[in-house]
Design a protein around this motif. Structure first.
Motif, short mmCIF file in Angstrom:
data_model
loop_
_atom_site.label_atom_id
_atom_site.label_comp_id
_atom_site.label_asym_id
_atom_site.label_seq_id
_atom_site.Cartn_x
_atom_site.Cartn_y
_atom_site.Cartn_z
N ILE A 55 -9.45 4.87 -8.81
CA ILE A 55 -10.21 4.92 -7.55
C ILE A 55 -11.68 5.15 -7.85
O ILE A 55 -12.57 4.45 -7.34
CB ILE A 55 -9.65 6.05 -6.63
N GLU A 104 -1.54 -2.02 -4.28
CA GLU A 104 -1.05 -2.48 -5.59
C GLU A 104 -0.62 -3.93 -5.46
O GLU A 104 -0.11 -4.35 -4.41
CB GLU A 104 0.20 -1.69 -6.00
N ASP A 164 -3.88 8.29 -9.72
CA ASP A 164 -4.65 7.13 -9.26
C ASP A 164 -6.16 7.43 -9.23
O ASP A 164 -6.97 6.51 -9.06
CB ASP A 164 -4.24 6.73 -7.84
N PHE A 220 -2.96 -1.29 -9.72
CA PHE A 220 -3.94 -0.84 -8.72
C PHE A 220 -4.93 -1.97 -8.43
O PHE A 220 -5.51 -2.55 -9.34
CB PHE A 220 -4.68 0.37 -9.30
N PHE A 230 -6.58 9.48 0.27
CA PHE A 230 -6.62 8.07 -0.15
C PHE A 230 -5.26 7.38 -0.02
O PHE A 230 -4.21 7.98 -0.22
CB PHE A 230 -7.06 7.96 -1.61
N THR A 231 -5.37 6.09 0.30
CA THR A 231 -4.25 5.16 0.20
C THR A 231 -4.67 4.12 -0.83
O THR A 231 -5.85 3.76 -0.91
CB THR A 231 -3.99 4.51 1.58
N VAL A 232 -3.73 3.65 -1.63
CA VAL A 232 -4.07 2.62 -2.63
C VAL A 232 -3.26 1.36 -2.36
O VAL A 232 -2.17 1.41 -1.76
CB VAL A 232 -3.83 3.11 -4.08
N VAL A 292 0.85 -1.19 0.00
CA VAL A 292 0.00 0.00 0.00
C VAL A 292 0.88 1.24 0.00
O VAL A 292 2.02 1.21 0.46
CB VAL A 292 -0.96 0.03 1.22
N LYS A 335 0.44 5.93 -0.31
CA LYS A 335 -0.47 7.07 -0.45
C LYS A 335 -0.82 7.26 -1.93
O LYS A 335 0.02 7.08 -2.81
CB LYS A 335 0.19 8.35 0.08
N ALA A 336 -2.08 7.62 -2.16
CA ALA A 336 -2.52 7.85 -3.54
C ALA A 336 -1.91 9.12 -4.11
O ALA A 336 -1.57 10.04 -3.37
CB ALA A 336 -4.04 7.95 -3.57
N CYS A 391 -8.42 0.58 -2.71
CA CYS A 391 -8.23 1.91 -2.14
C CYS A 391 -9.00 2.04 -0.82
O CYS A 391 -9.87 1.23 -0.51
CB CYS A 391 -8.74 2.98 -3.11
N LEU A 440 -4.85 -2.05 3.83
CA LEU A 440 -5.42 -0.71 3.70
C LEU A 440 -5.93 -0.22 5.05
O LEU A 440 -5.66 0.93 5.46
CB LEU A 440 -6.55 -0.71 2.66
#
Ligand SMILES: CC(C)(COP(=O)(O)OP(=O)(O)OC[C@H]1O[C@@H](n2cnc3c(N)ncnc32)[C@H](O)[C@@H]1OP(=O)(O)O)[C@@H](O)C(=O)NCCC(=O)NCCS
Length: 173
Positions: free
Chosen positions: A14, A46, A10, A52, A42-44, A3, A5-6, A55, A86
């Protein structure tokens, strides 16, 4: 799986994921504009190839309260740990900001119990009510469970009393 930060690039992925889970009320719909504006929340997640897969967002109400929102993992990537990563990342972010209480609304409370969340009366988190519930078409038919982790807030920043307070001119010393 990892994970991070977005970033603004992204935002479209999302939006597409949240949109795919909004039709049946699983997630609150979020417009592209809302995601662009709040992308720093947001955090994403991968996969190992850097694609991706999911989120989640941490909304800060103030020093007393934060909320986990829009948490989702693409169906093809579920049950591989992304959802848990997440949640943990968003809880760490709340901790970095010294926010003692994190809340969320969900239909799947069991998923969140393992992270220390417990069901609470929704009236105990009035900021959430004023931010989302008051204008929600499902206000009186809501099937979501309110959950919180940490001491419940004894204050709020949204709502009629706070609006009145903002209308009083500030006394500058
Ligand atoms: C909930 C969600 C984010 C979990 O993501 P994930 O990557 O599959 O989660 P993880 O792999 O970290 O954890 C999987 C665990 O969660 C449990 N879990 C997943 N979905 C669940 C659900 N709907 N109800 C209860 N538990 C659930 C799995 O049974 C599994 O448990 P186990 O580890 O004991 O086998 C994902 O299922 C999802 O996107 N769901 C649709 C959107 C949604 O409901 N979001 C929550 C809105 S509040």
């Amino acid at each position: 799986m990892r994970v991070r930060k977005a970033r603004l690039p992204d935002a479209d992925a999302i939006h597409a994921l949240i949109r795919s889970l909004s039709y049946d009320g699983t997630l609150l719909p979020r417009s592209p504009a809302e995601i662009y504006e709040n992308v720093r929340d947001f955090t994403v997640a991968e996969d190992d190839a850097g694609r991706f897969v999911g989120c989640g967002a941490l909304h800060l109400y103030g020093p007393h309260l934060a909320e986990i929102r829009s948490i989702a993992v693409a169906p093809r990537a579920q049950k591989a740990g992304a959802g848990g990563l997440l949640v943990q990342a968003l809880l760490e972010e709340a901790s970095v900001h010294d926010v003692p209480c994190v809340c969320l609304f969900t239909r799947i409370p069991h998923f969140f119990e393992r992270f220390g969340f417990a069901a609470v009366e929704r009236a105990t988190i009035p900021d959430k009510i004023y931010k989302d519930c008051a204008n929600c078409p499902r206000l009186h038919a809501c099937d979501e469970i309110a959950m919180a982790r940490g001491p419940l807030p004894d204050t709020a920043v949204l709502g009629p009393a706070q609006v009145e307070e903002r209308l009083v001119p500030l006394q500058v010393p």
